[in-house]
Design an enzyme around this catalytic site. Structure first.
Site, PDB file in Angstrom:
ATOM      1  N   GLY A  46      -2.602   2.423   7.360  1.00  0.00           N
ATOM      2  CA  GLY A  46      -1.754   1.536   6.509  1.00  0.00           C
ATOM      3  C   GLY A  46      -0.331   1.828   6.597  1.00  0.00           C
ATOM      4  O   GLY A  46       0.086   2.951   7.223  1.00  0.00           O
ATOM      5  N   GLN A  51       8.306   2.640   3.882  1.00  0.00           N
ATOM      6  CA  GLN A  51       8.078   3.852   4.829  1.00  0.00           C
ATOM      7  C   GLN A  51       8.731   3.693   6.116  1.00  0.00           C
ATOM      8  O   GLN A  51       8.901   4.400   7.103  1.00  0.00           O
ATOM      9  CB  GLN A  51       6.621   4.035   5.070  1.00  0.00           C
ATOM     10  CG  GLN A  51       5.600   4.594   4.138  1.00  0.00           C
ATOM     11  CD  GLN A  51       4.385   4.671   4.343  1.00  0.00           C
ATOM     12  OE1 GLN A  51       3.579   3.781   4.276  1.00  0.00           O
ATOM     13  NE2 GLN A  51       4.058   5.840   4.737  1.00  0.00           N
ATOM     14  N   CYS A  94      -0.704  10.555   4.885  1.00  0.00           N
ATOM     15  CA  CYS A  94       0.643   9.760   4.670  1.00  0.00           C
ATOM     16  C   CYS A  94       1.431   9.890   5.937  1.00  0.00           C
ATOM     17  O   CYS A  94       1.663  11.190   6.236  1.00  0.00           O
ATOM     18  CB  CYS A  94       1.248  10.212   3.428  1.00  0.00           C
ATOM     19  SG  CYS A  94       2.518   8.981   2.972  1.00  0.00           S
ATOM     20  N   LEU A  95       1.786   8.897   6.327  1.00  0.00           N
ATOM     21  CA  LEU A  95       2.662   8.830   7.712  1.00  0.00           C
ATOM     22  C   LEU A  95       4.258   9.624   7.295  1.00  0.00           C
ATOM     23  O   LEU A  95       4.800   9.849   8.175  1.00  0.00           O
ATOM     24  CB  LEU A  95       2.687   7.505   8.157  1.00  0.00           C
ATOM     25  CG  LEU A  95       1.402   6.882   8.753  1.00  0.00           C
ATOM     26  CD1 LEU A  95       1.519   5.432   9.543  1.00  0.00           C
ATOM     27  CD2 LEU A  95       0.854   7.743   9.889  1.00  0.00           C
ATOM     28  N   HIS A 136      -3.441   3.410  -2.223  1.00  0.00           N
ATOM     29  CA  HIS A 136      -2.266   4.399  -1.374  1.00  0.00           C
ATOM     30  C   HIS A 136      -1.086   3.482  -1.355  1.00  0.00           C
ATOM     31  O   HIS A 136       0.167   3.889  -1.557  1.00  0.00           O
ATOM     32  CB  HIS A 136      -2.869   4.919  -0.454  1.00  0.00           C
ATOM     33  CG  HIS A 136      -1.926   5.864   0.384  1.00  0.00           C
ATOM     34  ND1 HIS A 136      -2.234   7.241   0.625  1.00  0.00           N
ATOM     35  CD2 HIS A 136      -0.944   5.630   1.123  1.00  0.00           C
ATOM     36  CE1 HIS A 136      -1.164   7.815   1.269  1.00  0.00           C
ATOM     37  NE2 HIS A 136      -0.363   6.974   1.626  1.00  0.00           N
ATOM     38  N   GLU A 137      -1.058   2.434  -0.568  1.00  0.00           N
ATOM     39  CA  GLU A 137      -0.142   1.561  -0.251  1.00  0.00           C
ATOM     40  C   GLU A 137       0.798   0.880  -1.696  1.00  0.00           C
ATOM     41  O   GLU A 137       1.964   0.855  -1.340  1.00  0.00           O
ATOM     42  CB  GLU A 137      -0.520   0.491   0.817  1.00  0.00           C
ATOM     43  CG  GLU A 137      -1.159   1.029   2.185  1.00  0.00           C
ATOM     44  CD  GLU A 137      -0.518   1.989   2.787  1.00  0.00           C
ATOM     45  OE1 GLU A 137       0.895   2.279   2.603  1.00  0.00           O
ATOM     46  OE2 GLU A 137      -1.105   2.916   3.481  1.00  0.00           O
ATOM     47  N   HIS A 140       2.879   3.178  -2.917  1.00  0.00           N
ATOM     48  CA  HIS A 140       4.239   3.471  -2.087  1.00  0.00           C
ATOM     49  C   HIS A 140       5.121   2.187  -2.622  1.00  0.00           C
ATOM     50  O   HIS A 140       6.466   2.557  -2.768  1.00  0.00           O
ATOM     51  CB  HIS A 140       4.214   2.978  -0.620  1.00  0.00           C
ATOM     52  CG  HIS A 140       3.524   4.472   0.191  1.00  0.00           C
ATOM     53  ND1 HIS A 140       4.317   5.259   0.085  1.00  0.00           N
ATOM     54  CD2 HIS A 140       2.849   4.600   0.695  1.00  0.00           C
ATOM     55  CE1 HIS A 140       3.864   6.498   0.860  1.00  0.00           C
ATOM     56  NE2 HIS A 140       2.720   5.958   1.324  1.00  0.00           N
TER      57      HIS A 140
HETATM   58  O1  K1U Z   1       0.646   4.910   3.846  1.00  0.00           O
HETATM   59  C1  K1U Z   1       0.442   5.728   4.848  1.00  0.00           C
HETATM   60  O2  K1U Z   1       1.010   6.655   4.880  1.00  0.00           O
HETATM   61  C2  K1U Z   1      -0.573   5.641   5.955  1.00  0.00           C
HETATM   62  C3  K1U Z   1      -1.922   6.149   5.634  1.00  0.00           C
HETATM   63  C4  K1U Z   1      -2.990   5.477   4.896  1.00  0.00           C
HETATM   64  C5  K1U Z   1      -3.887   6.152   4.326  1.00  0.00           C
HETATM   65  C6  K1U Z   1      -4.740   7.071   4.998  1.00  0.00           C
HETATM   66  C7  K1U Z   1      -5.793   7.723   4.272  1.00  0.00           C
HETATM   67  C8  K1U Z   1      -6.270   7.429   3.055  1.00  0.00           C
HETATM   68  C9  K1U Z   1      -5.336   6.551   2.275  1.00  0.00           C
HETATM   69  C10 K1U Z   1      -4.303   5.918   3.076  1.00  0.00           C
HETATM   70  C11 K1U Z   1      -2.393   6.724   6.983  1.00  0.00           C
HETATM   71  O3  K1U Z   1      -2.719   5.937   7.919  1.00  0.00           O
HETATM   72  S1  K1U Z   1      -2.495   8.433   7.225  1.00  0.00           S
HETATM   73  C12 K1U Z   1      -3.261   8.418   8.894  1.00  0.00           C
HETATM   74  C13 K1U Z   1      -4.673   8.378   9.020  1.00  0.00           C
HETATM   75  O4  K1U Z   1      -5.304   8.190   8.034  1.00  0.00           O
HETATM   76  C14 K1U Z   1      -5.460   7.811  10.331  1.00  0.00           C
HETATM   77  C15 K1U Z   1      -4.642   8.142  11.472  1.00  0.00           C
HETATM   78  C16 K1U Z   1      -5.629   7.977  12.802  1.00  0.00           C
HETATM   79  C17 K1U Z   1      -6.901   7.405  12.770  1.00  0.00           C
HETATM   80  C18 K1U Z   1      -7.495   7.112  11.380  1.00  0.00           C
HETATM   81  C19 K1U Z   1      -6.781   7.526  10.260  1.00  0.00           C
HETATM   82 ZN    ZN Z   2       1.644   6.774   2.433  1.00  0.00          ZN
END
Ligand code: K1U
Ligand code: ZN
Length: 171
Positions: A46, A51, A94-95, A136-137, A140
């Site tokens: 996401g 971000q 979270c990225l 989560h988004e 944000h």
């Molecule tokens: O919003 C963000 O920072 C993105 C975040 C979204 C998220 C992940 C997990 C639970 C809730 C929201 C991410 O994508 S973190 C990276 C991640 O989860 C992932 C990366 C590679 C493969 C699979 C998952």
């Molecule tokens: Zn996030």
């Protein structure tokens, strides 16, 4: 399409409340395309506009598991219209807070109203990872981070670590 630089904690832009998208223009479609490319590149499931420094209520999500079967989704001005009483815990990342994960408990299912890239009103009911990711988004978009849902002790520890790293990078 372009890969955009990610805004990383403790950047205060992550605390801004994003503005409604309004009319869907070519510029909005380009931002959504760039956000999808940035999300796939990261990689993440996401991404919210802020971000990548765009203070607009735009969310991209793809929770499909297989590499070759992408299912990109774009949510403009998303609003949670219903949430279940049942909750579930999920280990979130979270990225904007790289390499930190913590369990967050949220409603198990949500209904979300949004507009698509054609400007059409849509409503979906989501469960599982999609429900977690949408919450989560949307957080944000309101300047809320997943670390706001964990204990103050853990949050302070993460904030300190990222503030220190930012100071080191600036030196
Ligand atoms: O919003 C963000 O920072 C993105 C975040 C979204 C998220 C992940 C997990 C639970 C809730 C929201 C991410 O994508 S973190 C990276 C991640 O989860 C992932 C990366 C590679 C493969 C699979 C998952
Ligand atoms: Zn996030």
């Amino acid at each position: 399409m372009a890969i955009l630089p990610l805004v990383i904690l403790p950047d205060q832009r992550l605390r801004l409340v994003s503005e409604p998208v309004g009319t869907v223009t070519a510029e909005i479609r380009k931002i959504a395309d760039d956000m999808l490319e940035t999300m796939y590149d990261a990689p993440g499931v996401g991404l919210a506009g802020i971000q990548v420094g765009v203070q607009k209520r735009i969310v991209t999500i793809d929770t499909s598991k297989e590499e070759g079967a992408r299912r990109p989704q774009v949510f403009l001005d998303p609003v949670i219209t219903w949430e279940s009483e049942e909750t579930r815990g999920y280990e979130e990342g979270c990225l904007s807070i790289p390499d930190y994960y913590a369990e967050v408990t949220r409603p198990d299912r949500v209904r979300v109203r949004f507009r698509d890239l054609d400007g059409r009103e849509q409503e979906i009911e989501a469960d599982g990872l999609l429900a977690t990711c949408l919450q989560h988004e949307i957080d944000h978009l309101n300047g809320v981070l997943f670390i706001d849902h964990i204990s103050k002790l853990k949050r302070d520890r993460v904030m300190k670590k990222f503030a220190k790293a930012a100071k080191r990078d600036a030196a």
